[in-house]
Design a protein around this motif. Sequence first.
Motif, short mmCIF file in Angstrom:
data_model
loop_
_atom_site.label_atom_id
_atom_site.label_comp_id
_atom_site.label_asym_id
_atom_site.label_seq_id
_atom_site.Cartn_x
_atom_site.Cartn_y
_atom_site.Cartn_z
N PHE A 116 69.85 14.97 54.72
CA PHE A 116 70.01 15.36 53.24
C PHE A 116 71.40 16.64 53.41
N THR A 117 71.76 17.07 52.69
CA THR A 117 73.02 17.86 53.00
C THR A 117 73.66 18.02 52.19
N GLU A 118 73.88 19.94 51.83
CA GLU A 118 74.59 20.61 51.21
C GLU A 118 75.78 20.74 50.59
N PHE A 119 76.37 20.95 52.21
CA PHE A 119 77.80 22.20 53.02
C PHE A 119 78.68 20.74 53.90
N GLU A 120 79.53 20.46 53.74
CA GLU A 120 80.51 20.00 54.37
C GLU A 120 80.81 20.34 55.78
N LEU A 121 80.55 19.82 56.93
CA LEU A 121 81.88 20.18 57.84
C LEU A 121 82.81 19.76 58.61
N ALA A 122 83.57 20.41 58.72
CA ALA A 122 84.90 20.45 58.56
C ALA A 122 85.78 21.58 58.92
N ARG A 123 86.84 21.52 58.85
CA ARG A 123 88.31 23.08 58.87
C ARG A 123 88.45 23.15 57.71
N TYR A 124 87.96 24.74 58.39
CA TYR A 124 88.09 26.00 56.72
C TYR A 124 89.09 26.56 57.42
N ARG A 125 89.79 27.26 56.75
CA ARG A 125 90.95 27.92 56.01
C ARG A 125 90.90 28.39 55.32
N ARG A 126 91.18 29.82 55.02
CA ARG A 126 91.40 30.22 53.77
C ARG A 126 92.23 32.04 53.97
N GLN A 127 93.23 32.00 52.77
CA GLN A 127 93.90 33.81 52.55
C GLN A 127 94.16 34.22 51.70
N PHE A 128 93.83 35.59 51.83
CA PHE A 128 94.36 36.44 50.91
C PHE A 128 95.29 37.31 51.56
N ARG A 129 95.75 37.74 50.28
CA ARG A 129 96.87 38.82 50.87
C ARG A 129 96.08 40.24 50.52
N ILE A 130 96.26 40.84 51.05
CA ILE A 130 95.85 42.29 51.52
C ILE A 130 96.93 43.51 51.59
N SER A 131 96.31 44.49 51.23
CA SER A 131 97.40 45.72 50.39
C SER A 131 97.68 46.14 51.37
N ASP A 132 98.68 47.34 52.22
CA ASP A 132 98.72 47.55 53.61
C ASP A 132 98.11 49.10 52.48
N GLU A 133 97.37 49.27 51.51
CA GLU A 133 95.67 50.45 51.90
C GLU A 133 94.98 50.17 53.12
N LEU A 134 95.15 49.17 53.55
CA LEU A 134 94.36 48.98 54.71
C LEU A 134 94.07 48.93 55.87
N ASP A 135 93.80 49.71 57.50
CA ASP A 135 94.26 49.79 58.75
C ASP A 135 93.46 48.90 59.30
N HIS A 136 94.52 47.65 59.06
CA HIS A 136 94.51 46.23 59.49
C HIS A 136 93.53 46.35 61.01
N ALA A 137 94.55 47.68 62.09
CA ALA A 137 94.25 47.83 63.37
C ALA A 137 92.96 48.54 63.61
N LYS A 138 91.83 48.63 62.61
CA LYS A 138 90.69 49.08 62.76
C LYS A 138 89.42 48.54 62.35
N ALA A 139 90.26 47.52 61.70
CA ALA A 139 89.18 45.54 61.06
C ALA A 139 88.33 45.85 62.09
N ARG A 140 87.16 45.14 61.84
CA ARG A 140 85.76 45.01 62.57
C ARG A 140 85.07 43.68 61.54
N ALA A 141 85.08 42.45 62.68
CA ALA A 141 84.34 41.47 62.32
C ALA A 141 83.58 40.44 63.32
N ASP A 142 82.31 40.25 62.23
CA ASP A 142 80.99 40.38 63.19
C ASP A 142 80.69 38.47 62.52
#
Length: 130
Positions: A78-104
């Motif tokens: 049984f499956t409810e999600f699709e295994l695939a290539r994922y891609r999503r884009q968002f325009r973000i404000s210059d008010e954010l400090d991209h250099a200090k972003a942290r990803a987990d």
Amino acid sequence: MAGNVMVNNAPSPARGEETRSYRHVVAPAVDIVEYEEGLMLVADLPGAGKESLEVSVDQGVLTIAAEAPEAMPGRTLFTEFELARYRRQFRISDELDHAKARADFVNGVLTLRIPVAEAAKPRKIEVKVS
């Protein structure tokens, strides 16, 4: 900062279209939370491995891309999600400090935190009495 941090469905950066492939591309489910210190984005990327995950900011566009294997080991019952290539884009404000972003990335869930840039934070101006 409220209301102008992100706008969904950003146009692709000038690097050209990257979605043409023999595999279907899926826009992953994403939650975005704005708070006083910045922005938190949580994206579900089931089956994707850390080695295929790419998070970047180019010309004000945040791109999340990852790839999951075409099939999980074993027999799918049984499956409810699709295994695939994922891609999503968002325009973000210059008010954010991209250099200090942290990803987990834990168990197929990406949590990205982007703080507000120091220059964009409100500050008090001291008034001197002469």
